[in-house]
Design an enzyme around this catalytic site. Sequence first.
Site, PDB file in Angstrom:
ATOM      1  N   GLY A 112      -1.567   4.591   1.520  1.00 41.67           N
ATOM      2  CA  GLY A 112      -2.394   4.250   0.375  1.00 41.67           C
ATOM      3  C   GLY A 112      -2.684   5.473  -0.469  1.00 41.67           C
ATOM      4  N   CYS A 113      -3.229   5.239  -1.644  1.00 42.51           N
ATOM      5  CA  CYS A 113      -3.468   6.338  -2.576  1.00 42.51           C
ATOM      6  C   CYS A 113      -4.599   7.248  -2.091  1.00 42.51           C
ATOM      7  CB  CYS A 113      -3.748   5.793  -3.972  1.00 42.51           C
ATOM      8  SG  CYS A 113      -4.987   4.482  -4.038  1.00 42.51           S
ATOM      9  N   TYR A 114      -5.775   6.672  -1.812  1.00 42.64           N
ATOM     10  CA  TYR A 114      -6.857   7.500  -1.271  1.00 42.64           C
ATOM     11  C   TYR A 114      -6.423   8.199   0.010  1.00 42.64           C
ATOM     12  CZ  TYR A 114     -10.376   5.236  -4.353  1.00 42.64           C
ATOM     13  OH  TYR A 114     -11.113   4.785  -5.417  1.00 42.64           O
ATOM     14  N   THR A 148      -3.565   9.234   0.993  1.00 40.22           N
ATOM     15  CA  THR A 148      -2.674  10.365   0.730  1.00 40.22           C
ATOM     16  C   THR A 148      -3.479  11.594   0.308  1.00 40.22           C
ATOM     17  OG1 THR A 148      -0.837   8.935   0.098  1.00 40.22           O
ATOM     18  CG2 THR A 148      -0.796  11.192  -0.751  1.00 40.22           C
TER      19      THR A 148
END
Lengths: 343, 343, 343, 343
Positions: free
Chosen positions: A148-150, A152
């Site tokens: 996921g973005c967060y 990462t």
Amino acid sequence: MIKVGIVGGTGYTGVELLRILANHPDVKVDVITSRSEDGIKVVDMFPNLRGHYDLAFTVPDVERLASCDLVFFATPHGVAMRMAPELVACGVRVIDLGADFRIKDIDLWSRWYGMEHTAAALVEQAVYGLPEVNREQIRTAQMIACPGCYPTAAQLGFLPLIENGLVDTRRLVADCKSGVSGAGRGASVGALLCETSESMKAYGVAGHRHLPEIKQGLSIMAGRPVGLTFVPHLTPMIRGIHATLYSVLKDPNDGLQALFESRYAGEPFVDVMPAGSHPETRSVKGGNVCRISVFRPQDDDTVVVLSVIDNLVKGAAGQAVQNMNIMFGLDERAGLNQVGLMP
Amino acid sequence: MIKVGIVGGTGYTGVELLRILANHPDVKVDVITSRSEDGIKVVDMFPNLRGHYDLAFTVPDVERLASCDLVFFATPHGVAMRMAPELVACGVRVIDLGADFRIKDIDLWSRWYGMEHTAAALVEQAVYGLPEVNREQIRTAQMIACPGCYPTAAQLGFLPLIENGLVDTRRLVADCKSGVSGAGRGASVGALLCETSESMKAYGVAGHRHLPEIKQGLSIMAGRPVGLTFVPHLTPMIRGIHATLYSVLKDPNDGLQALFESRYAGEPFVDVMPAGSHPETRSVKGGNVCRISVFRPQDDDTVVVLSVIDNLVKGAAGQAVQNMNIMFGLDERAGLNQVGLMP
Amino acid sequence: MIKVGIVGGTGYTGVELLRILANHPDVKVDVITSRSEDGIKVVDMFPNLRGHYDLAFTVPDVERLASCDLVFFATPHGVAMRMAPELVACGVRVIDLGADFRIKDIDLWSRWYGMEHTAAALVEQAVYGLPEVNREQIRTAQMIACPGCYPTAAQLGFLPLIENGLVDTRRLVADCKSGVSGAGRGASVGALLCETSESMKAYGVAGHRHLPEIKQGLSIMAGRPVGLTFVPHLTPMIRGIHATLYSVLKDPNDGLQALFESRYAGEPFVDVMPAGSHPETRSVKGGNVCRISVFRPQDDDTVVVLSVIDNLVKGAAGQAVQNMNIMFGLDERAGLNQVGLMP
Amino acid sequence: MIKVGIVGGTGYTGVELLRILANHPDVKVDVITSRSEDGIKVVDMFPNLRGHYDLAFTVPDVERLASCDLVFFATPHGVAMRMAPELVACGVRVIDLGADFRIKDIDLWSRWYGMEHTAAALVEQAVYGLPEVNREQIRTAQMIACPGCYPTAAQLGFLPLIENGLVDTRRLVADCKSGVSGAGRGASVGALLCETSESMKAYGVAGHRHLPEIKQGLSIMAGRPVGLTFVPHLTPMIRGIHATLYSVLKDPNDGLQALFESRYAGEPFVDVMPAGSHPETRSVKGGNVCRISVFRPQDDDTVVVLSVIDNLVKGAAGQAVQNMNIMFGLDERAGLNQVGLMP
């Protein structure tokens, strides 16, 4: 040329994959699916791609997808777990940009995502696609769960501190700020310009689906369960995540800058900034880079790490392509040379 | 490799040149100048370029610049006219992104820009770098005057109508909307986020420096002097120009869509949209494209043309690189494959 | 105290009415309706109103509304025409912020709005609520059709020119730019921050519902049918309309500034700016003001009028309250003293 | 009527004072100073105020200011300390919106602000104008040091936890996000729209001038020195501060919501949100309110407080007016009834 299929091409991670792959030297996008837009040309929906694609969306069809070398899922959770097992059985390699294969504990996944998991065996087999941690396993993986973005931004920021056992992992804090594109391209009041522009708010403070994913990653680094307070915020911009990470040193340490530089020295997509720098999300806008700074304010025992990414690139489509490059033995940088758009 | 120098590398068109040239296969940036930032590394000022450049800014030095094959001026007006003649005399090819060589009538230039012109002979020699009009002359030109941002959008939109004599050229209207980056990177109250965000305003209604440039271009197309009302507006966004162009048909005409498509059929960087489409500036954000639509609302005799560009790319640095490609016999698209960043 | 009902309180014009009326000295909001939010407290939906209202939304009920002195409709078109006749019959005064009663020609209305009109008689009776034109009729009106946002800005800008017969009314141009709140609070992909921020586009060039409304108003001023090209644009901001209006003088005229100042001298909510000024939409953000400038660029025969409003205030809720003040014999400024929020 | 003077009227806190005071029933602004804009009418600089003020800026003159009942300083640090002592000696009451009188420890002030302090005696006498803490002293104060924007949001959020001794005060974290108006109205590259829009960054992580102010306030609450990590962030919006505050409970506690509600029950300008709510900065845009929520994520021992204000209102001009109302025995809410502008 690698023959690629994309399932779910009408969301922001889908169109971002198309943008990146448009200039990838070794890839041909052969099929792109959308149930709702069947028959519509990709460029009619996304005119920025005019001149780059002649494809139309088609209804997802496993047989057709099975003719690809690689299939990306750019879908909401619940889709990939239903289709990926059959593709994997056919020998297709799969990269899921969604959440279905990220959490190893199936029960935990079900609690946070509110549905039964239907592909437990494939979860076990899936490699968590954070190259800075799992590059070797990614090379030979058939199934990748793209982070996921967060997660990462948070994991790359905490990594050098935790894997070296430098900080108290019982009370980590990740205060994260995301652009609105993280909310996706679905019609919703909450993501209207008039609801999100000129405002800042936290959300999901009581619990957010990326919490167990980040905790899982950090716990693996630490070798034991970590305690984490994760507060995501919605920021009035399209792209970008800024993670501000707080932890407490176990012992005095003046070597954090050197530690970070050394840990990421060989990494093509992690950039440790000079001491004292404050990375801006715009410096990675459109690029597959994570920029990191580390501070010890007032020379005290609290460490502050600043970690920025473009949520759609290093936090999604770019990282997926980076995984693909590793899986297929290409230059890891292939197709990922975009410079951040600044201003 | 073409050895390139950039004079004035700290403004937005300068850093945009660097962004584009970072991925150009045939170019090496050899020198970049700035009086104020002498000795500072480019990447310390523009961290989006980290990993792409190892250059530092230096004070402009004609001797050093004369060793380049090509020098770009990304400077305020008044700079290029002082330095370019010597470079041209040394055989260097020059592309001026500023205004010094755009207006053929020296007196007119002096009135609008408020200074004497010191290089009248070179103005005469300079080719106006709008490839869609002057491609052949650009090939062999030694001195290129790169068009302004508004003039690029306005001229490409009016071109098919005027060169075919279809509209009354006595009262053309160009209502243009620009992002704030058009105001440059200088410190000014008027371009602060708090002064420009969440607001729209016209400016320079009584007279703007791009007016004589647009009139000159349209008059050449028309073969006679045209009348033009030009109203620029400041729009709360970073990049993009949207030109909305109004003219009145001399005779009924149902073939405008076909006319535009045919006029621009071979053009790599002008994209005529399908009939009824409304181009968005974001579809060209970061890309070297001009997207155009043509309407005849209510089937009446007023023609409305919509023309959008990224002011920093097709309106400045991208067009400059396009000119360079033509001048050096490269593929006109070399280094200009960036897809618009959307969202 | 005037007992007020609001039908359709969950859209942007509804919550704006609540904001304005919260500080109105002579009004008590007694009922506010919403089918979808029945039972929800207003402040739970709109926390900016916390401390100002103790109301909850209720399902629309004509009997309950009939106990009010005045009912505002802040609804999509098609709602007011079904409920207003019964309220009017009960003696309630009605102000419709929607489109149902704006167009006198019922067939024309039906074509543009795509439905049959069910209250033709009330259309005839309704007064078009532009106080600067119809103040006297508003005083005694029972049914007010509050003007649209674009029509308010455009008509106030053209008014002095047209009612004095100074310009050629066969080919007027209104190039209008609106913030995204004009698109309403409904969930839609097109109004997402990620779709509208950092971009500018025209829309509805072939035809927009405000076109017949503006033409009707200008034609009444002119005493004959006018020709109008109207191009609306979506601007990346929440609030504000900037109308840029083009017309051609019949005869030379140096007195336009004086004419505008004199026409609007007594108007509390139209502010003619000093000659040479460019009004900004932010100067009216949250305030019930239309700011206007008039130019004759290059002293030519084309007149350019700049007219700005807050689309939710002078373009909707504020103008509705202004009408209410007139209808009930209050100070026309009552409750409308908000200063534009700048920055 | 209270006769008011404003020193430094051209910055954002100055114009915001003018906006608020324009509708204050008991105040007349008699003089407003600016060295740079001497003779310019206020409304020519700030057209949102047209129709509300007939004043022009004048050069600061102590004699003239001494005729006022109250003088606000809306100036950079260093100005008020030079002029305020004389005014105070003349019996004028003074409210400084700047930083000169906030820090009691003169040496500490000098280190952070980089200049000698010239009014140490008046610092001692000055009351820190946070009404929720010091209301009684404010009533009779002659000199008020109005709190900074970050300190207001942070102190109001931590207050109930710290004054009741519930949390470990050795390692508090304040992760704060501010709109760009906090950077002021001066010309600077760093606050340009093109530098701040579409981006998020931290700044001053190694040390920010509001750190000692917040620590001083929290230490007074705690009765002992506290440890604080304060990280400010620049957010792409004009107005608003979102403080996200982290602390660790000494003992399990399920009563935090009730505690906060009870602490602020009588406060006109602190609004404790219902449990589980996430306050948005836009809900206080233009209004003098601090909205607060308190969470204990995962029922763990970390407390997260969310505290939002408009930095120009409750964080500056509004709080100054609130102090004035208390000092002059007016209704504390007088002139401060603005509802947050939403959307």
